[in-house]
Design a protein around this motif. Sequence first.
Motif, PDB file in Angstrom:
ATOM      1  N   VAL A 137       0.839  -1.199   0.000  1.00  0.00           N
ATOM      2  CA  VAL A 137       0.000   0.000   0.000  1.00  0.00           C
ATOM      3  C   VAL A 137       0.873   1.248   0.000  1.00  0.00           C
ATOM      4  N   ASP A 171      -0.962   2.575  -5.319  1.00  0.00           N
ATOM      5  CA  ASP A 171      -0.634   3.952  -4.971  1.00  0.00           C
ATOM      6  C   ASP A 171      -1.668   4.864  -5.610  1.00  0.00           C
ATOM      7  N   ALA A 198      -5.263   4.581  -0.337  1.00  0.00           N
ATOM      8  CA  ALA A 198      -4.892   3.694   0.775  1.00  0.00           C
ATOM      9  C   ALA A 198      -6.005   3.560   1.794  1.00  0.00           C
ATOM     10  N   LEU A 229      -9.412   0.653  -0.249  1.00  0.00           N
ATOM     11  CA  LEU A 229      -8.756  -0.298  -1.133  1.00  0.00           C
ATOM     12  C   LEU A 229      -9.792  -1.095  -1.936  1.00  0.00           C
ATOM     13  N   VAL A 253       0.183  -7.625   3.938  1.00  0.00           N
ATOM     14  CA  VAL A 253       0.070  -6.233   3.501  1.00  0.00           C
ATOM     15  C   VAL A 253       1.284  -5.480   4.036  1.00  0.00           C
ATOM     16  N   CYS A 259       3.277  -1.506   4.182  1.00  0.00           N
ATOM     17  CA  CYS A 259       3.158  -0.058   3.995  1.00  0.00           C
ATOM     18  C   CYS A 259       4.416   0.557   4.601  1.00  0.00           C
ATOM     19  N   PHE A 287      -7.073   3.655   7.078  1.00  0.00           N
ATOM     20  CA  PHE A 287      -6.080   2.795   6.428  1.00  0.00           C
ATOM     21  C   PHE A 287      -5.886   1.495   7.202  1.00  0.00           C
ATOM     22  N   ALA A 336      -6.532  -2.252   5.856  1.00  0.00           N
ATOM     23  CA  ALA A 336      -5.503  -3.289   5.860  1.00  0.00           C
ATOM     24  C   ALA A 336      -6.021  -4.553   6.543  1.00  0.00           C
TER      25      ALA A 336
END
Length: 268
Positions: free
Chosen positions: A51, A74, A96, A99, A109, A111, A124, A128
């Motif tokens: 992410v 992105d 982000a 999603l 995942v 980041c 976010f 996730a």
Amino acid sequence: MSDDTDAEKRDTAARFSRAATDYRDSDTHRRGEDLETLAAWCAGADRALDVATGAGHTAGALNRAGVASVVAVDAATAMVGTAVDAYGVDGCVADAERLPFRAAAFEAVTCRIAAHHFPNPERFVEEAARVLTPGGTLAFEDNVAPANPREARFVDGVERLRDPSHVGLDTPAEWRRRFVGAGFTVEEETTVTRRLDFQAWCDRTAVSERDRRELRRRFAEADAALHERFAVVSGPGGIESFVVPKRLFRLRKRGSTTGTDPGRADER
């Protein structure tokens, strides 16, 4: 989400699209023990999502670690294109905080050094958790605020002046609270530091000469305690480099499907 927030996100995405080549070539982003650590934490996954991939360095590291399927996401179109071209991963232009993947679509995942740009970091973290399988891994890294409020105000202020898309820095404790609240168990965390070359740091976000002078002034006038805290190195022309703290978290999604949304589109 407000229209103002949407507009700010579009501006940020456009700014980072223009800087895609600089981020691709940046030593700060394309190498480091932190990068390899995040990838190693996800090495057992078959499907991973990176992410806010930037130029795709973390997505590429996941590939090298043996993850069979990697998607680089992105909001900046040029960043996604750079990641796909450089590392041969799949790409997706997306926010982000929203999603476009079904629930439990990924086993890992990542980041890395991006969340300080997110207007709603709680969202976010929730996203996730939603796209991860129960037992899946979230490997997370970002710049963090020092516990000392004065030090935190200083570093947050220079970051905001250097990059208007900077939203804010949080302490490790604040991130830990978000993760636990979203259904994660903290398995491991560690702090790393990276030395930033002042000129390169400014160049990546096209800082104006006026703002560079102001940044130099702030570092020059900071007291000895701040200089020590950020390990500032100065030369004849003023600041040359400084150190920023970053926190890495290895998180495991607890084995519950609570909060998943099987109706979300894109059956990737």
